[in-house]
Design a protein around this motif. Structure first.
Motif, PDB file in Angstrom:
ATOM      1  N   ALA A  57      35.577  45.048  36.944  1.00 32.43           N
ATOM      2  CA  ALA A  57      36.272  44.052  36.143  1.00 32.43           C
ATOM      3  C   ALA A  57      35.361  43.560  35.022  1.00 32.43           C
ATOM      4  O   ALA A  57      35.839  43.088  33.984  1.00 32.43           O
ATOM      5  CB  ALA A  57      36.716  42.884  37.018  1.00 32.43           C
ATOM      6  N   ASN A 100      44.006  42.491  34.661  1.00 33.70           N
ATOM      7  CA  ASN A 100      44.419  43.175  33.431  1.00 33.70           C
ATOM      8  C   ASN A 100      44.614  42.226  32.258  1.00 33.70           C
ATOM      9  O   ASN A 100      44.541  42.642  31.096  1.00 33.70           O
ATOM     10  CB  ASN A 100      45.736  43.926  33.666  1.00 33.70           C
ATOM     11  N   CYS A 127      38.594  49.653  37.923  1.00 33.39           N
ATOM     12  CA  CYS A 127      37.983  48.374  37.536  1.00 33.39           C
ATOM     13  C   CYS A 127      38.310  47.317  38.591  1.00 33.39           C
ATOM     14  O   CYS A 127      39.265  46.552  38.444  1.00 33.39           O
ATOM     15  CB  CYS A 127      38.491  47.935  36.171  1.00 33.39           C
ATOM     16  N   LYS A 131      44.268  54.742  35.217  1.00 29.77           N
ATOM     17  CA  LYS A 131      43.590  53.455  35.205  1.00 29.77           C
ATOM     18  C   LYS A 131      44.024  52.663  36.417  1.00 29.77           C
ATOM     19  O   LYS A 131      45.201  52.620  36.750  1.00 29.77           O
ATOM     20  CB  LYS A 131      43.923  52.686  33.921  1.00 29.77           C
ATOM     21  N   VAL A 178      43.202  48.818  37.976  1.00 30.76           N
ATOM     22  CA  VAL A 178      42.552  47.510  37.904  1.00 30.76           C
ATOM     23  C   VAL A 178      42.973  46.714  39.124  1.00 30.76           C
ATOM     24  O   VAL A 178      44.164  46.590  39.423  1.00 30.76           O
ATOM     25  CB  VAL A 178      42.944  46.763  36.618  1.00 30.76           C
ATOM     26  N   LEU A 185      35.973  44.675  31.551  1.00 25.34           N
ATOM     27  CA  LEU A 185      37.107  44.131  30.814  1.00 25.34           C
ATOM     28  C   LEU A 185      36.768  42.826  30.108  1.00 25.34           C
ATOM     29  O   LEU A 185      37.387  42.477  29.107  1.00 25.34           O
ATOM     30  CB  LEU A 185      38.284  43.906  31.765  1.00 25.34           C
TER      31      LEU A 185
END
Length: 284
Positions: free
Chosen positions: A142, A235, A185, A227, A229, A145
């Motif tokens: 994370a 997100n 992530c 992807k 997350v 991001l």
């Protein structure tokens, strides 16, 4: 949707597979019928996971590999042979403010979390491309991001890992290699590494469980996702950058994001019991 890779009968290689999330993914892949190859800098940790898989009737082998050593990676890749799934999972985190982190620790973070992605992926990508089949997984964070306090070098490395996956995906698509890429992530994972980590809204951003994350990663590989997350709420963080900088900073303060690492101490005896990859300080 990209073509997924069926794990039953596949050969799956996971770096940092001796403990933490890497171990869980190795065990989960073996249960789904994969032949598992474990790379870990900690030979004993890798061998122990290999033993778990074999004891349950699965197929596995383990190799002591430092993913930052290009020659060692090349030799181990030759020994492993072709793989269907490559999970770039090995990673380190110090959890130190930039001024407190040693130069050696910063350099190690960049070597393991960024440079090793190229060495390891290059070792297997040509074989996947020749068969027009396979999946390359990059376990980012994370922190890829949105940047977080006390994680400057780590966040930078995970932003780079995210960019590595994005560019690799563009390359394999442009060249029509038939290879899928998946970036993962996750928010903080309960590996014992982050006992001191806190959030302002824990019900919205819970500490994730290893087994659940591993299952979702393996499901994503088979589904051909690009992807993943976790939790999905994370997100929204990059989208918040459209706010003015002062408003963005204030929102991060309100959410408590920049205080999550205040009580971070790392994992006791992390040299022996890393949280996700074995044998290196501060594995996540």
């Amino acid at each position: 949707m990209a073509r997924g890779t069926r794990l039953s009968g596949a050969t799956l290689l996971v770096t940092g597979g001796g403990s933490g999330l890497g171990r869980r993914m190795a065990l989960g892949a073996a249960r789904r019928g994969s032949r598992v190859v474990i790379w870990d800098v900690n030979a004993e940790a890798g061998a122990a996971v290999c033993g778990e898989i074999r004891a349950a009737g699965g197929s596995a082998e383990a190799h002591a590999v430092d993913v930052t050593d290009r020659e060692a990676v090349a030799a181990a890749a030759a020994a492993a042979g072709p793989v269907d799934v490559l999970i770039n999972n090995a990673g380190v985190v110090s959890g130190q403010p930039l001024l407190d982190a040693t130069e050696e620790a910063i350099e190690r973070t960049m070597k393991v979390n960024v440079m090793a992605l190229s060495w390891v992926t290059r070792a297997f990508l040509a074989g996947m491309a020749s068969r027009r089949h396979g999946t390359v997984v990059t376990v980012a964070s994370a922190a890829a991001l949105v940047g977080v306090a006390r994680q400057t070098d780590y966040s930078a490395s995970k932003f780079a890992a995210f960019g590595f996956n994005e560019s690799l995906r563009a390359e394999v698509r442009a060249a029509k290699l038939g290879v899928n890429t998946l970036v993962v992530c996750p928010y903080y994972i309960d590996t014992g590494m982050f006992d001191g980590v806190q959030t302002r809204w824990p019900m919205l951003l819970p500490i994730l469980q290893e087994e659940d994350v591993a299952t979702k990663v393996l499901d994503a590989i088979e589904a051909g996702r690009r992807k993943l997350v976790l939790p999905p709420l994370v997100n929204v963080l990059p989208v918040l950058r459209i706010l003015p900088v002062n408003a963005f900073d204030r929102l991060m303060d309100v959410l408590g994001v920049n205080r999550t690492m205040d009580n971070f101490t790392g994992r006791p005896n992390s040299r022996e019991k890393s949280a996700n990859g074995g044998g290196l300080p501060g594995r996540q």
